[in-house]
Enzyme design. Sequence first.
Site, short mmCIF file in Angstrom:
data_model
loop_
_atom_site.label_atom_id
_atom_site.label_comp_id
_atom_site.label_asym_id
_atom_site.label_seq_id
_atom_site.Cartn_x
_atom_site.Cartn_y
_atom_site.Cartn_z
N GLY A 59 0.80 -1.21 0.00
CA GLY A 59 0.00 0.00 0.00
C GLY A 59 0.83 1.26 0.00
CG ASP A 113 7.10 -3.25 9.46
OD1 ASP A 113 6.38 -4.20 9.11
OD2 ASP A 113 7.07 -2.14 8.91
CG HIS A 218 0.22 2.20 8.20
ND1 HIS A 218 1.32 2.54 8.96
CD2 HIS A 218 0.66 1.29 7.30
CE1 HIS A 218 2.37 1.86 8.55
NE2 HIS A 218 2.00 1.09 7.54
N GLY A 383 -16.01 21.39 -17.22
CA GLY A 383 -16.23 22.12 -15.99
C GLY A 383 -15.34 23.32 -15.77
CB SER A 427 -15.08 30.46 -24.50
OG SER A 427 -14.18 30.10 -23.48
#
Length: 441
Positions: A59, A113, A218, A383, A427
């Site tokens: 992760g 760990d 985490h 947008g 535009s």
Amino acid sequence: MKHFINAKNNIVTESLDGFLVATLTDGLARLDGYPHTKVIVRTDWDKSRVALISGGGSGHEPAHAGFVGAGMLTAAVCGEVFASPSVEAVLSAIMAVTGEAGCLLIVKNYTGDRLNFGLAAERAKILGIKVDMVIVADDIAIPDADQPRGVAGTLFVHKIAGYLSKKGKSLEAIKKAAEATISVCYSIGLSLDSCTVPGNVKDDYLGQDEAELGLGIHGEPGFSKIALEEADKLMETACQKLAAVVAPGNYAVILNNLGSVPPLEMNILVNAYMRTELAEKTSMLIGPAHLMTSLNMNGFSISVLVLDDARKEALLADVGASAWPGICVPEKVKIIKMPGEEYKKDYKPSRNQTVEAVLRGVCNMLIEAEGDLNFLDSRIGDGDTGSTFGGAARSILAVVDGLPNNESCELYMALSRIISRNMGGSSGVLLAIFFMASGKS
């Protein structure tokens, strides 16, 4: 929350195989131990040199597998998402890459760990393998913490230890240098949102007007919730915390994307960092880049290392690990003169209160409608209509008193030039054409 996954229990193994397919690092493989043992190793490793092993929960990609390669790690041991790898997995990595020169484990300071890597080291010693361990605890977010967390500053240790291993230094010398590096390494993170583990419900505990200083990798609570402010102020807040504890000297700095900050915003954060007191003493910049992430966390971290000649040499050395972005020497932005006569003002100001009032009224109306126009455009487009018109309106308001307001044709030509310079998109060019044609009529 939506994620690109298959089965939740295969996330890490499938991710690692994808990494091995796509990596630019030569000579990488995984040990044949899926799904319980997830270890990435160098196949070209010379066991006469000290092996370097790191890892932890997944992760945080590209950490740690992305830093396996010549001049950095020899192996990375990967656990499940945010879960420490098992003792057996760490031991298998030690046995796979360690020769007579020994092995150094580089471990982030988390209980799981420390325990799993530590027990694996003890078991390896029983088997007659020479192994030692250093603990990285660079997070300064929580004052007087008994066990500061290990975060992105760990990468400095990977790089410096990897350089020394490549030079053939002994295990004892590499451990000493690693511990010295750890002692002058400091990190802090700041996030606008926490992370979401795939398969879990998103936790929106931070409000729309809040940020968190010192959030862990985490998603652990940080030092404090703070008000959401401009990027410059948020960066200054983080750097003030660092400046209060860092040792004096010249610095190498890692600017780490914790997950989902767009490149556009990371570059704004670089610019913000260069305005801080720390930047004046920064001679090396690593990033901005995804280096040690926290899944999709919308935040960044800064890691500061006090430099000496040996650390400079180690950091500047080439590496074969694909995730290491290299070193930048920060410099002032170079600006060269812009050519083009078309940008010169070639009209004389003239006053007309009625015209000026109309211009101000239209511009203020567009600025006020910016949010609504963006919303409407987002239903069918990208947008940005409100922002585009609002930007043009602000540029006209800034010079409205100096326009040729009493000369219609000159005014239209002037508006065409202002719009063509300050208003992008379809535009912008259409309005520039319109006013230019009006000025010529």
